[in-house]
Design a protein around this motif. Structure first.
Motif, PDB file in Angstrom:
ATOM      1  N   GLY A  35       0.818  -1.222   0.000  1.00 16.55           N
ATOM      2  CA  GLY A  35       0.000   0.000   0.000  1.00 16.55           C
ATOM      3  C   GLY A  35       0.843   1.261   0.000  1.00 16.55           C
ATOM      4  N   GLN A  36       2.172   1.087  -0.066  1.00 17.22           N
ATOM      5  CA  GLN A  36       3.053   2.238   0.179  1.00 17.22           C
ATOM      6  C   GLN A  36       3.010   3.306  -0.903  1.00 17.22           C
ATOM      7  OE1 GLN A  36       6.765   0.367   1.080  1.00 17.22           O
ATOM      8  NE2 GLN A  36       5.982  -0.480   2.985  1.00 17.22           N
ATOM      9  N   GLY A  37       2.641   2.920  -2.114  1.00 19.30           N
ATOM     10  CA  GLY A  37       2.514   3.909  -3.192  1.00 19.30           C
ATOM     11  C   GLY A  37       1.083   4.398  -3.304  1.00 19.30           C
ATOM     12  N   CYS A  38       0.349   4.365  -2.194  1.00 19.84           N
ATOM     13  CA  CYS A  38      -1.062   4.748  -2.176  1.00 19.84           C
ATOM     14  C   CYS A  38      -1.882   3.985  -3.218  1.00 19.84           C
ATOM     15  CB  CYS A  38      -1.244   6.252  -2.338  1.00 19.84           C
ATOM     16  SG  CYS A  38      -0.671   7.151  -0.898  1.00 19.84           S
ATOM     17  N   SER A  39      -1.956   2.676  -2.999  1.00 18.73           N
ATOM     18  CA  SER A  39      -2.814   1.867  -3.860  1.00 18.73           C
ATOM     19  C   SER A  39      -4.264   2.293  -3.621  1.00 18.73           C
ATOM     20  CB  SER A  39      -2.628   0.376  -3.547  1.00 18.73           C
ATOM     21  OG  SER A  39      -2.860   0.124  -2.172  1.00 18.73           O
ATOM     22  N   THR A  68       2.626  11.099   4.619  1.00 21.39           N
ATOM     23  CA  THR A  68       3.692  10.615   3.739  1.00 21.39           C
ATOM     24  C   THR A  68       4.028   9.160   4.110  1.00 21.39           C
ATOM     25  OG1 THR A  68       5.835  11.176   2.779  1.00 21.39           O
ATOM     26  CG2 THR A  68       5.649  11.428   5.150  1.00 21.39           C
ATOM     27  N   THR A  69       4.788   8.485   3.254  1.00 19.09           N
ATOM     28  CA  THR A  69       5.126   7.079   3.467  1.00 19.09           C
ATOM     29  C   THR A  69       6.004   6.915   4.708  1.00 19.09           C
ATOM     30  OG1 THR A  69       5.288   7.009   1.059  1.00 19.09           O
ATOM     31  CG2 THR A  69       5.905   5.011   2.244  1.00 19.09           C
ATOM     32  N   SER A  70       5.516   6.142   5.672  1.00 17.64           N
ATOM     33  CA  SER A  70       6.197   6.064   6.965  1.00 17.64           C
ATOM     34  C   SER A  70       7.452   5.213   6.965  1.00 17.64           C
ATOM     35  CB  SER A  70       5.225   5.484   7.995  1.00 17.64           C
ATOM     36  OG  SER A  70       4.077   6.277   8.063  1.00 17.64           O
ATOM     37  N   ILE A  71       7.539   4.262   6.062  1.00 15.66           N
ATOM     38  CA  ILE A  71       8.629   3.280   6.141  1.00 15.66           C
ATOM     39  C   ILE A  71      10.007   3.948   6.047  1.00 15.66           C
ATOM     40  CG2 ILE A  71       8.734   2.686   3.667  1.00 15.66           C
ATOM     41  CD1 ILE A  71       8.816   0.113   6.535  1.00 15.66           C
ATOM     42  N   ARG A  72      10.052   5.145   5.475  1.00 13.67           N
ATOM     43  CA  ARG A  72      11.345   5.838   5.387  1.00 13.67           C
ATOM     44  C   ARG A  72      11.880   6.171   6.780  1.00 13.67           C
ATOM     45  NH1 ARG A  72       8.443   9.050   1.752  1.00 13.67           N
ATOM     46  NH2 ARG A  72       8.670  10.802   3.185  1.00 13.67           N
ATOM     47  N   GLU A  73      10.997   6.265   7.771  1.00 13.18           N
ATOM     48  CA  GLU A  73      11.443   6.611   9.126  1.00 13.18           C
ATOM     49  C   GLU A  73      11.745   5.357   9.963  1.00 13.18           C
ATOM     50  OE1 GLU A  73      11.914   9.475   8.514  1.00 13.18           O
ATOM     51  OE2 GLU A  73      10.259   9.933   7.168  1.00 13.18           O
ATOM     52  N   GLU A  74      11.664   4.206   9.337  1.00 13.34           N
ATOM     53  CA  GLU A  74      11.869   2.946  10.057  1.00 13.34           C
ATOM     54  C   GLU A  74      13.189   2.902  10.850  1.00 13.34           C
ATOM     55  OE1 GLU A  74       9.820   0.711  10.750  1.00 13.34           O
ATOM     56  OE2 GLU A  74      10.943  -1.078  11.300  1.00 13.34           O
ATOM     57  N   PRO A  75      14.302   3.381  10.291  1.00 14.93           N
ATOM     58  CA  PRO A  75      15.545   3.296  11.072  1.00 14.93           C
ATOM     59  C   PRO A  75      15.507   4.123  12.368  1.00 14.93           C
ATOM     60  CG  PRO A  75      15.997   3.871   8.768  1.00 14.93           C
ATOM     61  CD  PRO A  75      14.525   3.955   8.954  1.00 14.93           C
ATOM     62  N   TYR A  76      14.667   5.151  12.421  1.00 15.66           N
ATOM     63  CA  TYR A  76      14.674   6.085  13.563  1.00 15.66           C
ATOM     64  C   TYR A  76      13.484   5.945  14.508  1.00 15.66           C
ATOM     65  CZ  TYR A  76      17.264   8.506   9.808  1.00 15.66           C
ATOM     66  OH  TYR A  76      18.096   8.816   8.770  1.00 15.66           O
ATOM     67  N   GLN A  77      12.326   5.532  13.955  1.00 12.49           N
ATOM     68  CA  GLN A  77      11.065   5.743  14.669  1.00 12.49           C
ATOM     69  C   GLN A  77      11.015   5.203  16.092  1.00 12.49           C
ATOM     70  OE1 GLN A  77       8.142   7.563  12.956  1.00 12.49           O
ATOM     71  NE2 GLN A  77       8.585   7.984  15.109  1.00 12.49           N
ATOM     72  N   GLY A  78      11.414   3.944  16.252  1.00 10.11           N
ATOM     73  CA  GLY A  78      11.328   3.326  17.577  1.00 10.11           C
ATOM     74  C   GLY A  78      12.167   4.085  18.586  1.00 10.11           C
ATOM     75  N   ALA A 134       2.152   8.010  19.740  1.00 16.09           N
ATOM     76  CA  ALA A 134       1.523   7.574  18.485  1.00 16.09           C
ATOM     77  C   ALA A 134       2.169   8.271  17.304  1.00 16.09           C
ATOM     78  CB  ALA A 134       0.031   7.885  18.526  1.00 16.09           C
ATOM     79  N   VAL A 135       2.216   7.562  16.188  1.00  9.84           N
ATOM     80  CA  VAL A 135       2.623   8.214  14.944  1.00  9.84           C
ATOM     81  C   VAL A 135       1.525   7.966  13.917  1.00  9.84           C
ATOM     82  CG1 VAL A 135       5.123   8.177  15.251  1.00  9.84           C
ATOM     83  CG2 VAL A 135       4.028   6.219  14.197  1.00  9.84           C
ATOM     84  N   ILE A 136       1.289   8.995  13.111  1.00 12.14           N
ATOM     85  CA  ILE A 136       0.318   8.875  12.019  1.00 12.14           C
ATOM     86  C   ILE A 136       1.110   8.914  10.723  1.00 12.14           C
ATOM     87  CG2 ILE A 136      -1.789   9.813  10.966  1.00 12.14           C
ATOM     88  CD1 ILE A 136      -2.033  11.680  13.406  1.00 12.14           C
ATOM     89  N   GLY A 137       0.782   8.027   9.815  1.00 10.48           N
ATOM     90  CA  GLY A 137       1.441   8.041   8.518  1.00 10.48           C
ATOM     91  C   GLY A 137       0.646   7.199   7.561  1.00 10.48           C
ATOM     92  N   LYS A 138       1.342   6.651   6.574  1.00  9.06           N
ATOM     93  CA  LYS A 138       0.648   5.728   5.679  1.00  9.06           C
ATOM     94  C   LYS A 138       1.606   4.653   5.204  1.00  9.06           C
ATOM     95  CE  LYS A 138       1.881   7.749   1.384  1.00  9.06           C
ATOM     96  NZ  LYS A 138       2.400   7.106   0.187  1.00  9.06           N
ATOM     97  N   GLY A 139       1.031   3.513   4.850  1.00  6.93           N
ATOM     98  CA  GLY A 139       1.817   2.412   4.291  1.00  6.93           C
ATOM     99  C   GLY A 139       2.412   1.485   5.337  1.00  6.93           C
ATOM    100  N   GLY A 140       2.361   1.886   6.603  1.00  4.18           N
ATOM    101  CA  GLY A 140       2.838   1.004   7.673  1.00  4.18           C
ATOM    102  C   GLY A 140       4.333   1.086   7.890  1.00  4.18           C
ATOM    103  N   MET A 141       4.780   0.444   8.967  1.00  6.60           N
ATOM    104  CA  MET A 141       6.204   0.417   9.307  1.00  6.60           C
ATOM    105  C   MET A 141       6.622  -1.030   9.552  1.00  6.60           C
ATOM    106  SD  MET A 141       6.624   4.009  11.317  1.00  6.60           S
ATOM    107  CE  MET A 141       8.346   4.170  10.863  1.00  6.60           C
ATOM    108  N   ALA A 195      -3.360   6.935   8.115  1.00 10.41           N
ATOM    109  CA  ALA A 195      -4.273   7.893   7.480  1.00 10.41           C
ATOM    110  C   ALA A 195      -4.343   7.538   5.996  1.00 10.41           C
ATOM    111  CB  ALA A 195      -3.752   9.305   7.681  1.00 10.41           C
ATOM    112  N   ILE A 196      -5.260   8.133   5.287  1.00 12.18           N
ATOM    113  CA  ILE A 196      -5.435   7.777   3.875  1.00 12.18           C
ATOM    114  C   ILE A 196      -4.496   8.619   3.013  1.00 12.18           C
ATOM    115  CG2 ILE A 196      -7.114   7.477   1.995  1.00 12.18           C
ATOM    116  CD1 ILE A 196      -7.659   5.879   4.699  1.00 12.18           C
ATOM    117  N   GLY A 197      -3.543   7.945   2.384  1.00  9.81           N
ATOM    118  CA  GLY A 197      -2.542   8.633   1.570  1.00  9.81           C
ATOM    119  C   GLY A 197      -3.185   9.409   0.433  1.00  9.81           C
TER     120      GLY A 197
END
Ligand SMILES: O=C(O)C[C@H](O)C(=O)O
Ligand code: SF4
Length: 515
Positions: free
Chosen positions: A184-188, A399-409, A419-426, A444-446
């Protein structure tokens, strides 16, 4: 040609704020397919509402107005240097008026130019032809879907599908895999353009060229017509659904082009475009520079208001077995631990934007505000400042959340973010941190940038504006900002589940189809 700059401005505004008819029809078809009452159907309803709002507000459909790319065909003798100047001026004007987000960033320093101009930006490609008019096409393709483009070098091994050989069947496997890996990361639900052959750059070029074809045209090459039809039928069986929530509508269009290659190389290049498929075209009079015809006007216009009437019915159904929970930050650990995947939350109060630059910054700096119990929104909005110096939100989807994966936790733990709001999951690292620390991921809805801008009641401050408008930390007061819990503090992730089940479904397409 004195009208050319105005014509380009009109083209930019139309492209950014109104989806073409063929795209709207594809979205309406998706709505019919998606089962009422599911989360995917609810997401599609939001998308439809957003399209309508962008139309009415003449504001960007999605806050990411992409890398503006113009493809222009000119009669011999037209001054291309003057045309380029006019296009650049129109881009600056559209940015100033909030129709485009300032999106041009120096790749080495990270500095945003502020006006959408930069080295190689916008992209303007000319070609001469023998017709007596100018044809200008524009595509505004955002970053989330651009990051999901993929190129295969045949032969190769593909997860779920096994060997993809140097033939039509190998190409078939690559395309199915391309849809799968986008999740879903490219807003399917998305649209794909495929380029067979060429080299690494001309292959992608060809793939992107396909995105200019009308969604409902028919491929003149019989094998490719069959392949397009096959992909449309079967990619929708992967169960990825709108925003990757699981569901029946994963792909809205597939267009495939072919070119020669050299013997040693066999590339299949796939350009993925989100549902916010913003491309438009005009015919221009080379004497005056005026628009003589808008392109992509064929066929019926879908009445999206009718689609909207179904929204309430679906929402009512949805709420039947879904918990809807109101959240007012700061949130306690206990509150957050009560949330489960599938819950719908409605947030009222303050949220703080933070995306790539902020996450990197927070790793080794203090936060400019107390983030304890707060909510971070992965969002790079379109903002305009009025004469009194007050900021106004013009568009503000996730915006696509997975880009923050290295930092988020780490950031959630360091600052007590709940809480974090984004799209596409982590991914797994964030999921683990949510569990340890007590946090949730809210989807949220991309692309629904107007819909969310409407929930933002005021801009109460901004920090780190030196990172540029999209990357700054905006303090936003929201009311009834709605999102879905897709990762909770109990180790559950809807994204992980959909990825796993879609991989299983992908494997059913392993056997050869095109001999
Ligand atoms: O940059 C953005 O606002 C969003 C981007 O297009 C994305 O899909 O992640
Ligand atoms: S946020 Fe989604 S809809 Fe907007 S440009 Fe990115 S991928 Fe497309």
């Amino acid at each position: 040609m004195e009208k050319f700059q105005q014509s380009m401005y009109d083209l930019i505004v139309e492209t950014s704020t109104k989806l073409p008819k063929d795209v709207r029809r594809a979205i309406a078809r998706a709505k019919v397919r998606e089962n009422a009452g599911t989360r995917a159907a609810m997401a599609l309803d939001t998308i439809v509402e957003n399209i309508q709002m962008a139309d009415e507000n003449v504001s960007p459909i999605c806050q990411d107005t992409g890398l503006p790319t113009f493809k222009i065909k000119v009669p011999v003798g037209v001054n291309q240097i003057e045309m380029k100047k006019a296009i650049r001026a129109a881009i600056v004007e559209a940015t100033k008026n909030g129709k485009l987000r300032p999106n041009s960033v120096d790749s080495l320093t990270g500095k945003n130019s502020g006006d959408n101009l930069g080295e190689g930006v916008p992209v303007i490609k000319f070609e001469q032809w023998e017709n007596d008019y100018i044809d200008v096409r524009l595509i505004l393709k955002g970053g989330g879907c651009e990051n999901k483009n993929i190129q295969y070098s045949l032969p190769c091994e593909l997860e779920g599908l096994g060997r993809a050989g140097r033939d039509l069947d190998g190409i078939r496997k690559c395309i199915l895999h391309a849809v799968y890996q986008a999740q879903g990361q490219g807003c399917s639900a998305g649209f794909i353009g495929v380029g067979i052959g060429g080299d690494r750059s001309s292959g992608y070029e060809l793939a992107k060229e396909q995105l200019f074809r009308p969604v409902d045209d028919v491929n003149p090459i019989e094998e490719l017509r069959q392949l397009e039809e096959y992909i449309m039928e079967n990619a929708n069986k992967l169960g990825i659904g709108t925003m990757g929530f699981g569901g029946e509508s994963t792909l809205l269009g597939c267009k495939i082009g072919v070119m020669h290659r050299i013997p040693a190389s066999f590339f299949v290049s796939v350009a993925y475009n989100c549902w916010a498929f913003r491309r438009m075209g005009v015919k221009i009079d080379p004497q005056t520079g005026e628009i003589v015809e808008w392109l992509y006007q064929d066929g019926e216009d879908v009445d999206l208001t009718k689609e909207l009437e179904k929204v309430e019915a679906a929402a009512a159904l949805e709420q039947g077995d879904t918990r809807v929970i109101d959240l007012v930050p700061p949130l306690s650990e206990e509150q957050v631990r009560q949330l489960r995947v599938g819950d719908v939350v409605r947030i009222s109060g303050m949220i703080y934007t933070g995306r790539d630059a902020i996450h990197k910054y927070l790793m080794d700096h203090d936060a400019p505000v107390d983030l304890n119990g707060q909510i971070i929104y992965h969002c790079g909005p379109v903002m305009l400042k009025d004469e009194e110096g007050r900021w106004h939100v013009k568009a503000a989807g996730p915006t696509t959340s997975i880009r923050e994966e290295p930092y988020q936790g780490d950031i959630m733990k360091k600052f007590g973010v709940r809480a974090v709001i984004g799209k596409g999951g982590m991914g797994a690292k964030t999921l683990q941190a949510l569990k340890e620390h007590g946090g949730v991921y809210l989807n949220a809805i991309g692309g629904a940038a107007q819909y969310y801008a409407d929930c933002i009641k005021s801009v109460e401050g901004v920090d780190l504006l030196e990172f540029g408008i999209p990357e700054a930390m905006w303090h936003l007061r929201v009311e009834n900002f709605t999102a879905v819990v897709t990762m909770d503090s109990h180790g559950n992730s809807l994204h992980e589940d959909v990825e796993k089940s879609s991989l299983e479904k992908l494997a059913q397409f392993k056997e050869p189809v095109f001999k």
